[in-house]
Design a protein around this motif. Structure first.
Motif, PDB file in Angstrom:
ATOM      1  N   PHE A  99       0.862  -1.181   0.000  1.00  0.00           N
ATOM      2  CA  PHE A  99       0.000   0.000   0.000  1.00  0.00           C
ATOM      3  C   PHE A  99       0.899   1.231   0.000  1.00  0.00           C
ATOM      4  O   PHE A  99       1.630   1.492   0.964  1.00  0.00           O
ATOM      5  CB  PHE A  99      -0.911  -0.006   1.225  1.00  0.00           C
ATOM      6  CG  PHE A  99      -2.023  -1.006   1.148  1.00  0.00           C
ATOM      7  CD1 PHE A  99      -3.289  -0.627   0.710  1.00  0.00           C
ATOM      8  CD2 PHE A  99      -1.813  -2.330   1.498  1.00  0.00           C
ATOM      9  CE1 PHE A  99      -4.319  -1.548   0.620  1.00  0.00           C
ATOM     10  CE2 PHE A  99      -2.837  -3.262   1.425  1.00  0.00           C
ATOM     11  CZ  PHE A  99      -4.091  -2.875   0.979  1.00  0.00           C
ATOM     12  N   VAL A 100       0.855   1.974  -1.103  1.00  0.00           N
ATOM     13  CA  VAL A 100       1.774   3.099  -1.277  1.00  0.00           C
ATOM     14  C   VAL A 100       1.021   4.312  -1.791  1.00  0.00           C
ATOM     15  O   VAL A 100      -0.121   4.224  -2.244  1.00  0.00           O
ATOM     16  CB  VAL A 100       2.906   2.745  -2.266  1.00  0.00           C
ATOM     17  CG1 VAL A 100       3.690   1.525  -1.806  1.00  0.00           C
ATOM     18  CG2 VAL A 100       2.375   2.545  -3.678  1.00  0.00           C
ATOM     19  N   ASN A 101       1.705   5.430  -1.700  1.00  0.00           N
ATOM     20  CA  ASN A 101       1.269   6.653  -2.364  1.00  0.00           C
ATOM     21  C   ASN A 101       2.345   7.038  -3.357  1.00  0.00           C
ATOM     22  O   ASN A 101       3.515   7.197  -2.988  1.00  0.00           O
ATOM     23  CB  ASN A 101       1.044   7.773  -1.342  1.00  0.00           C
ATOM     24  CG  ASN A 101       0.750   9.097  -2.002  1.00  0.00           C
ATOM     25  OD1 ASN A 101       1.579   9.987  -2.007  1.00  0.00           O
ATOM     26  ND2 ASN A 101      -0.422   9.216  -2.593  1.00  0.00           N
ATOM     27  N   THR A 152      -9.859  -0.411  -0.827  1.00  0.00           N
ATOM     28  CA  THR A 152      -8.957  -1.498  -0.443  1.00  0.00           C
ATOM     29  C   THR A 152      -8.211  -1.142   0.838  1.00  0.00           C
ATOM     30  O   THR A 152      -7.990  -2.010   1.707  1.00  0.00           O
ATOM     31  CB  THR A 152      -7.958  -1.780  -1.579  1.00  0.00           C
ATOM     32  OG1 THR A 152      -8.664  -1.865  -2.827  1.00  0.00           O
ATOM     33  CG2 THR A 152      -7.217  -3.079  -1.345  1.00  0.00           C
ATOM     34  N   TRP A 153      -7.809   0.112   0.956  1.00  0.00           N
ATOM     35  CA  TRP A 153      -7.162   0.608   2.181  1.00  0.00           C
ATOM     36  C   TRP A 153      -8.036   0.302   3.404  1.00  0.00           C
ATOM     37  O   TRP A 153      -7.554  -0.224   4.417  1.00  0.00           O
ATOM     38  CB  TRP A 153      -6.928   2.101   2.022  1.00  0.00           C
ATOM     39  CG  TRP A 153      -6.422   2.878   3.208  1.00  0.00           C
ATOM     40  CD1 TRP A 153      -7.143   3.271   4.290  1.00  0.00           C
ATOM     41  CD2 TRP A 153      -5.103   3.373   3.403  1.00  0.00           C
ATOM     42  NE1 TRP A 153      -6.352   3.996   5.154  1.00  0.00           N
ATOM     43  CE2 TRP A 153      -5.095   4.081   4.640  1.00  0.00           C
ATOM     44  CE3 TRP A 153      -3.923   3.326   2.660  1.00  0.00           C
ATOM     45  CZ2 TRP A 153      -3.966   4.722   5.141  1.00  0.00           C
ATOM     46  CZ3 TRP A 153      -2.794   3.966   3.161  1.00  0.00           C
ATOM     47  CH2 TRP A 153      -2.818   4.646   4.376  1.00  0.00           C
ATOM     48  N   ARG A 154      -9.316   0.625   3.326  1.00  0.00           N
ATOM     49  CA  ARG A 154     -10.217   0.398   4.457  1.00  0.00           C
ATOM     50  C   ARG A 154     -10.469  -1.098   4.671  1.00  0.00           C
ATOM     51  O   ARG A 154     -10.559  -1.558   5.814  1.00  0.00           O
ATOM     52  CB  ARG A 154     -11.539   1.135   4.231  1.00  0.00           C
ATOM     53  CG  ARG A 154     -11.417   2.649   4.294  1.00  0.00           C
ATOM     54  CD  ARG A 154     -12.782   3.307   4.327  1.00  0.00           C
ATOM     55  NE  ARG A 154     -13.553   3.054   3.115  1.00  0.00           N
ATOM     56  CZ  ARG A 154     -13.534   3.832   2.041  1.00  0.00           C
ATOM     57  NH1 ARG A 154     -12.795   4.926   2.023  1.00  0.00           N
ATOM     58  NH2 ARG A 154     -14.262   3.531   0.972  1.00  0.00           N
ATOM     59  N   LYS A 186      -7.727  -2.422   6.540  1.00  0.00           N
ATOM     60  CA  LYS A 186      -7.480  -1.671   7.779  1.00  0.00           C
ATOM     61  C   LYS A 186      -6.048  -1.130   7.839  1.00  0.00           C
ATOM     62  O   LYS A 186      -5.353  -1.203   8.870  1.00  0.00           O
ATOM     63  CB  LYS A 186      -7.770  -2.540   9.003  1.00  0.00           C
ATOM     64  CG  LYS A 186      -9.236  -2.958   9.114  1.00  0.00           C
ATOM     65  CD  LYS A 186      -9.479  -3.806  10.357  1.00  0.00           C
ATOM     66  CE  LYS A 186     -10.964  -4.078  10.572  1.00  0.00           C
ATOM     67  NZ  LYS A 186     -11.596  -4.796   9.455  1.00  0.00           N
ATOM     68  N   VAL A 187      -5.615  -0.560   6.708  1.00  0.00           N
ATOM     69  CA  VAL A 187      -4.289   0.058   6.643  1.00  0.00           C
ATOM     70  C   VAL A 187      -4.371   1.458   7.253  1.00  0.00           C
ATOM     71  O   VAL A 187      -5.379   2.154   7.113  1.00  0.00           O
ATOM     72  CB  VAL A 187      -3.794   0.112   5.178  1.00  0.00           C
ATOM     73  CG1 VAL A 187      -2.453   0.812   5.074  1.00  0.00           C
ATOM     74  CG2 VAL A 187      -3.698  -1.304   4.614  1.00  0.00           C
ATOM     75  N   GLU A 188      -3.295   1.881   7.894  1.00  0.00           N
ATOM     76  CA  GLU A 188      -3.307   3.168   8.590  1.00  0.00           C
ATOM     77  C   GLU A 188      -2.194   4.111   8.171  1.00  0.00           C
ATOM     78  O   GLU A 188      -2.206   5.278   8.573  1.00  0.00           O
ATOM     79  CB  GLU A 188      -3.219   2.936  10.104  1.00  0.00           C
ATOM     80  CG  GLU A 188      -4.416   2.169  10.672  1.00  0.00           C
ATOM     81  CD  GLU A 188      -4.317   1.965  12.170  1.00  0.00           C
ATOM     82  OE1 GLU A 188      -3.218   2.229  12.723  1.00  0.00           O
ATOM     83  OE2 GLU A 188      -5.320   1.556  12.782  1.00  0.00           O
ATOM     84  N   ALA A 189      -1.217   3.643   7.392  1.00  0.00           N
ATOM     85  CA  ALA A 189      -0.093   4.519   7.052  1.00  0.00           C
ATOM     86  C   ALA A 189       0.555   4.068   5.753  1.00  0.00           C
ATOM     87  O   ALA A 189       0.504   2.883   5.390  1.00  0.00           O
ATOM     88  CB  ALA A 189       0.939   4.522   8.177  1.00  0.00           C
TER      89      ALA A 189
END
Length: 471
Positions: free
Chosen positions: A35-37, A101-103, A106-109
């Motif tokens: 999970f990236v930005n 997908t983030w939610r 349950k990704v937080e950072a």
């Protein structure tokens, strides 16, 4: 250890460079969800570490990149894909435009790695940088049979980038008759005429860190450039190093950096490798010093060219837009710098801001920008004007004007120093993620990074044309 069945990916997700797939389809093979930005230097660094591990362990696991946007422009599939390809990403990319997908996971950072074993169970998470990445990945793959030949080869990317003379060019520098280009995706630096004819190439074009002559040396995703007297300084971003090109001899050497990221060490350096650097993006020369925009630690550093002293000048380290003196101030991924007399102007990418730092006293002030989550496209007074993910700045020697590459909005902007307003330059078309600027001979040179091109803008005539870079 947290071992539980993993959620699956959204059924109707937007895949940018690969056919849609689910975790169920990868059963029997470990999967890493990254999970990236795409705009984040920290995420780019984590992806580089994953790519290095995969190169050493081909086919052992499947990497899936989940791009979660911070900025509006990152929700556009093509722009998100280009931004990740700039960092060298080739794994399948899922655009999580609405953070579904983030939610779900349950990704937080950013960045977060979710490690899923061959039975589809979540085994571990690595949040942020650091951690024992090698051990975690080897543990995920322990006890599995050798990878299949198809897994080792990997799948070809869909809609690959075109083969052109330049690949994601970024940093620019210019004199009255020369143009220097960081051909970032080709791992080289070019010396050209203003008309685009390549005179010299520095670097073999392979991602490595070797000193030597122009034909022997190597770079790794070089970015920012700065001209000194008969010298070109290079922020060699992929090598986490400052490099120097002697323009008379063509010789390339290393001023500072070990080739790997790390916390810089203040003090006088007897050897270049006495201190690591962390993702240097921009570099400027002032008073026999190199001023460095260090995106990896959100600080401004200086390197004294006389006594080889590395100094932490400003920035507390966290991602924030905060004014103050020296270490009390804070930056949000500084990406470019330009020195004008006794002031260093800083392009703060994640802060969508332009900052100033007094070279005597290191006082940091914000010229434009409201904070790390405040961005947009508005001209006008500084207190109201908005940028989106600016990537480069340059100064007009004959006028108190800063030119700004507003990459997220695809615009060229100007800010008159001394209290002036932010204005948008009326170009014939929108730019494709400009990430480099240089001003010389009355012209503004623009690295149109996602267009794999360098442009030339004439402020007097309003003409915008491509500089045809060729041998």
């Amino acid at each position: 250890m947290n071992v539980q069945p993993a959620q699956d990916l959204p059924e109707f997700g937007t895949w940018l460079n690969a056919a849609p797939s689910t975790l169920m389809e990868h059963r029997g093979r470990p999967v890493v969800l990254a999970f990236v930005n795409a705009a984040s230097a920290w995420c780019a660094q984590r992806l580089a570490e994953l790519a290095l591990w995969q190169a050493r362990n081909p086919g052992k696991l499947q990497l899936v990149i989940v791009q979660v946007p911070r900025f509006d422009f990152e929700r556009q599939p093509q722009q998100a894909l280009k931004l990740l390809r700039r960092a060298g990403a080739t794994a399948p990319i899922l655009l999580d435009a609405d953070w579904q997908t983030w939610r779900r996971f349950k990704v937080e950072a950013w960045p977060t790695l979710v490690l899923i074993d061959a039975q589809g169970r979540e085994r571990d998470r690595l949040v942020g940088l650091g951690g024992e990445l090698d051990r975690a990945l080897h543990g995920l793959c322990d006890g599995l049979s050798a990878p299949l030949e198809d897994d080792i080869r990997g799948g070809a990317e869909m809609n690959a980038e075109p083969r052109l003379p330049l690949r994601f060019p970024t940093g620019l520098a210019a004199t009255a008759d020369r143009l220097y280009v960081s051909d970032t995706g080709h791992h080289r630096v070019l010396e050209c005429t203003h008309g685009g004819r390549i005179l010299r190439q520095f670097g073999l074009g392979t991602a490595d860190m070797v000193n030597g002559s122009a034909s022997e040396a190597t770079f790794n995703r070089p970015r920012g450039l700065a001209l000194g007297r008969d010298v070109l300084y290079v922020a060699d971003t992929g090598n986490h190093a400052l490099r120097r090109i002697n323009l008379l001899s063509g010789q390339v050497d290393t001023l500072c950096g070990t080739g790997r990221p790390g916390a810089p060490v203040e003090g006088q350096l007897s050897q270049p490798w006495d201190s690591p650097l962390h993702y240097p993006l921009g570099v400027a020369v002032a008073e026999n010093q190199l001023l460095v925009a260090m995106a990896g630690d959100n600080r401004i550093w200086s390197y004294d060219l006389g006594n080889h002293r590395l100094s932490w000048r400003a920035g507390a380290g966290g991602i924030e837009v905060r004014d103050g003196s020296g270490h009390l101030a804070a930056f949000a991924q500084p990406s470019a710098v330009v020195a004008v007399q006794q002031v260093l102007y800083v392009c703060d990418a994640l802060g969508s801001a332009v900052r100033s730092m007094q070279l005597r006293g290191d006082l940091v002030q914000t010229l434009l920008g409201q904070g790390p989550w405040e961005f947009g496209n508005h001209d006008g007074p500084r207190s109201q004007a908005l940028l989106q993910f600016p990537q480069a700045i340059a100064h007009s020697a004959d006028a108190p004007v800063l030119w700004i590459a507003d990459a997220g909005n695809g615009l060229l902007r100007t800010l008159r120093l001394g209290g002036g307003e932010l204005s948008t330059v009326q170009l014939p078309r929108r730019l494709h993620s400009p990430a480099g600027l240089a001003v010389a001979a009355g012209k503004v040179f623009i690295a149109e990074t996602d267009g794999h091109a360098v442009l030339c803008y004439d402020p007097n005539s309003g003409e915008l044309g491509e500089v045809p870079i060729e041998e």
